[in-house]
Design a protein around this motif. Structure first.
Motif, PDB file in Angstrom:
ATOM      1  N   ALA A  88       0.825  -1.175  -0.008  1.00  0.00           N
ATOM      2  CA  ALA A  88      -0.031  -0.073  -0.045  1.00  0.00           C
ATOM      3  C   ALA A  88       0.818   1.403   0.171  1.00  0.00           C
ATOM      4  O   ALA A  88       0.465   2.059  -0.583  1.00  0.00           O
ATOM      5  N   LEU A  89       1.836   1.105   0.850  1.00  0.00           N
ATOM      6  CA  LEU A  89       2.817   2.238   0.655  1.00  0.00           C
ATOM      7  C   LEU A  89       3.981   2.445  -0.526  1.00  0.00           C
ATOM      8  O   LEU A  89       4.653   3.690  -0.379  1.00  0.00           O
ATOM      9  N   SER A  90       4.013   1.468  -1.285  1.00  0.00           N
ATOM     10  CA  SER A  90       4.826   1.406  -2.326  1.00  0.00           C
ATOM     11  C   SER A  90       4.328   2.512  -3.554  1.00  0.00           C
ATOM     12  O   SER A  90       3.422   2.147  -4.267  1.00  0.00           O
TER      13      SER A  90
ATOM     14  N   ARG B 265      -4.507   0.406  -3.387  1.00  0.00           N
ATOM     15  CA  ARG B 265      -5.924   0.505  -2.685  1.00  0.00           C
ATOM     16  C   ARG B 265      -6.157  -0.988  -2.261  1.00  0.00           C
ATOM     17  O   ARG B 265      -6.728  -1.169  -1.170  1.00  0.00           O
ATOM     18  N   ILE B 266      -5.980  -2.034  -3.160  1.00  0.00           N
ATOM     19  CA  ILE B 266      -6.455  -3.449  -2.843  1.00  0.00           C
ATOM     20  C   ILE B 266      -5.663  -3.662  -1.564  1.00  0.00           C
ATOM     21  O   ILE B 266      -6.059  -4.451  -0.591  1.00  0.00           O
ATOM     22  N   ALA B 267      -4.060  -3.414  -1.318  1.00  0.00           N
ATOM     23  CA  ALA B 267      -3.442  -3.740  -0.286  1.00  0.00           C
ATOM     24  C   ALA B 267      -3.843  -3.148   0.735  1.00  0.00           C
ATOM     25  O   ALA B 267      -3.929  -3.949   1.768  1.00  0.00           O
TER      26      ALA B 267
ATOM     27  N   VAL C 105      -6.630  -3.752   6.369  1.00  0.00           N
ATOM     28  CA  VAL C 105      -7.799  -3.788   7.083  1.00  0.00           C
ATOM     29  C   VAL C 105      -8.347  -4.778   7.369  1.00  0.00           C
ATOM     30  O   VAL C 105      -8.564  -5.132   8.745  1.00  0.00           O
ATOM     31  N   GLU C 106      -8.633  -5.745   6.700  1.00  0.00           N
ATOM     32  CA  GLU C 106      -9.292  -6.941   6.468  1.00  0.00           C
ATOM     33  C   GLU C 106      -8.636  -7.980   7.363  1.00  0.00           C
ATOM     34  O   GLU C 106      -9.310  -8.638   8.314  1.00  0.00           O
TER      35      GLU C 106
ATOM     36  N   HIS D  89      -6.425   1.570   8.503  1.00  0.00           N
ATOM     37  CA  HIS D  89      -7.827   2.147   8.104  1.00  0.00           C
ATOM     38  C   HIS D  89      -7.117   3.788   7.556  1.00  0.00           C
ATOM     39  O   HIS D  89      -7.828   4.232   6.461  1.00  0.00           O
ATOM     40  N   TYR D  90      -6.165   4.125   8.302  1.00  0.00           N
ATOM     41  CA  TYR D  90      -5.654   5.354   7.925  1.00  0.00           C
ATOM     42  C   TYR D  90      -5.095   5.533   6.401  1.00  0.00           C
ATOM     43  O   TYR D  90      -5.331   6.251   5.379  1.00  0.00           O
ATOM     44  N   ALA D  91      -4.073   4.272   6.117  1.00  0.00           N
ATOM     45  CA  ALA D  91      -3.754   4.273   4.859  1.00  0.00           C
ATOM     46  C   ALA D  91      -4.663   3.826   3.907  1.00  0.00           C
ATOM     47  O   ALA D  91      -4.633   4.379   2.586  1.00  0.00           O
ATOM     48  N   ASN D  92      -5.658   3.371   4.137  1.00  0.00           N
ATOM     49  CA  ASN D  92      -6.951   2.819   3.156  1.00  0.00           C
ATOM     50  C   ASN D  92      -7.686   4.280   2.956  1.00  0.00           C
ATOM     51  O   ASN D  92      -7.947   4.254   1.512  1.00  0.00           O
ATOM     52  N   GLY D  93      -7.844   5.093   3.897  1.00  0.00           N
ATOM     53  CA  GLY D  93      -8.436   6.490   3.624  1.00  0.00           C
ATOM     54  C   GLY D  93      -7.620   7.172   2.529  1.00  0.00           C
ATOM     55  O   GLY D  93      -8.027   7.804   1.759  1.00  0.00           O
TER      56      GLY D  93
END
Length: 452
Positions: free
Chosen positions: A283-285, A294-296, A301-302, A318-322
């Motif tokens: 997600a951070l890459s 976004r999928i990562a 979260v899941e 959650h924060y990274a997803n947002g």
């Protein structure tokens, strides 16, 4: 830090409502900039978790690399430690380093001092950011053993000399910082890399109160970090001790150094699974597509929810997803930020984390024209950003609140707060142009009122 803060406004500007017809045109800002405003270098506060939990943290930090590779023995500097600063540095960098050295002496009890001579136990060298990125594309800065200069580092690559796992004790190390980034980024590098040069080499996502965490939420050494370093240099320990030997002595060391931690109930947070960590890293890459990231983040979260985690790992997922949903689905992004805030509010150790989420939520409330909500969320977050000495975050929170005050018609208070934000902005963002860009982006967010 860039993932946490800087891209926010460019994405949210696209979500702002269109201008109201016949709305008054905004006058260009005329601001008189103060000097760079930094911090006194105080501690964010003492460690507040149970000693039994922090003993486990110590062992996992001290006997493992970030890659997961175990370290066979404890290594540290034995005797007084000297530090030298080389390369193109600023007065701000030298001042921040002096304040950090003072904290290490006072809070961690380490016999460490600056020297001006050609040799030192730890040499800190500033090099161009482009050169750093060619050598370590994913690192803002780094520390290596056995060398004392950029030239020595180039010669030692591929020889095994840079392997921390082969050290019997620490005698020499070098920290390499970028010479052309913001003062805050340099300060953050000083804190994390000097702490690693002296002590733990690992990072743990489960830690809520430490710079030894890849989430980059805490950027200056915390009370927990200073306690870890004080334990690292306790007289009961020495270089060459195994994990079992250290584990046998550690409870008594922590009881002596942190008696308040004896009466706090242990939490026993479970270890971070490789699958969750890999999803967060994806997600951070920046090397992956937005969709893949976004999928990562959603998968992270899941996984956290399935494992029953709370605190820093679930909140950060959650924060990274947002963050990654802002330009894709703003409503989903806001839901993720609200979930992150709820998670962080449930944990007293994640106060500074709330301030990062508050910045995101403030953008939404300002876009909607809800001045009262914007003031409320930033008012709660500003003291947290100041206490944890995050100038970039602090200045943005102040700018958001200033716009909300303007929206309420209290322009004098708004301008006063805006002016107060400038010095911190210079420290956090590096130049007047960058600070003005942030001011203008935030000023474009609130809905303009039609002309009467």
């Amino acid at each position: 830090m860039k993932f946490l803060i800087l891209p926010l406004l460019a994405f949210l500007a696209a979500c702002a409502p269109p201008p109201v017809p016949n709305a008054p045109r905004q006058e260009p800002m005329r601001l008189s900039f103060p000097s760079v405003q930094a911090f006194a270098g105080d501690s964010p506060g003492p460690a507040t978790r149970a000693n039994i939990d922090m003993a486990r943290d110590f062992l996992d930090l001290a006997f493992q690399m970030e890659s997961g590779r175990p370290l066979p023995v404890l290594t540290r500097f034995e005797g007084p430690i000297t530090v030298a600063l080389r390369g193109r540095t600023t007065a701000l960098t030298r001042r921040d380093l002096d304040r950090l050295i003072l904290r290490l002496r006072r809070e961690a009890g380490i016999n460490i001092s600056m020297v001006a001579g050609p040799t030192a136990n730890i040499v800190i060298e500033s090099v161009p950011n482009a050169a750093l990125k060619r050598l370590a594309p994913n690192a803002a800065c780094f520390v290596v053993p056995r060398v004392q200069s950029w030239t020595e580092l180039q010669a030692a690559r591929g020889t095994g000399a840079l392997d921390w796992g082969t050290l019997p004790r620490r005698d020499r190390a070098a920290i390499f910082l970028p010479s052309d980034v913001t003062p805050q980024e340099v300060r953050d590098c000083l804190h994390e890399e000097l702490a690693q040069a002296l002590g733990p080499l690992n990072d743990l996502y489960r830690l809520p109160d430490s710079v030894f965490n890849d989430d980059n939420i805490n950027t200056v050494l915390t009370g927990f970090d200073m306690l870890m370093l004080r334990a690292f240099y306790a007289p009961e320990l020495q270089s060459g001790m195994t994990r079992d030997q250290v584990a046998a002595r550690l409870p008594a060391i922590l009881r002596r150094l942190n008696p308040r931690g004896e009466g706090i109930p242990a939490r026993f947070p479970p270890p971070t699974t490789p699958l969750w960590k890999s999803q967060v890293e994806r997600a951070l890459s920046e090397g992956r597509s937005d969709r893949q990231r976004r999928i990562a983040a959603q998968r992270a979260v899941e996984i956290a929810e399935q494992l029953g985690w709370d605190g820093p790992r679930l909140g950060f997922a959650h924060y990274a997803n947002g963050r990654l949903q802002i330009d894709n689905d703003p409503s989903r992004a806001l839901a993720s930020f609200n979930a992150a805030m709820a998670t962080y509010r449930a944990d007293p150790e994640t106060r500074i984390h709330r301030a990062f989420v508050a910045l995101q939520i403030a953008a939404y409330t300002l876009i909607s024209g809800n001045a009262e909500a914007t003031i409320a969320v930033t008012k709660a977050a500003i003291p947290l950003a100041r206490r944890h000495e995050n100038a970039a975050l602090l200045s943005l929170l102040m700018m958001f609140q200033a716009e909300a005050l303007d929206l309420q018609g209290n322009r004098a208070a708004g301008m006063a707060l805006r002016l107060d934000s400038l010095g911190y902005g210079l420290y956090g963002f590096g130049s007047r142009d960058e600070v003005v860009a942030r001011l203008n982006e935030i000023a474009s967010l609130p809905p303009q009122q039609p002309q009467m």
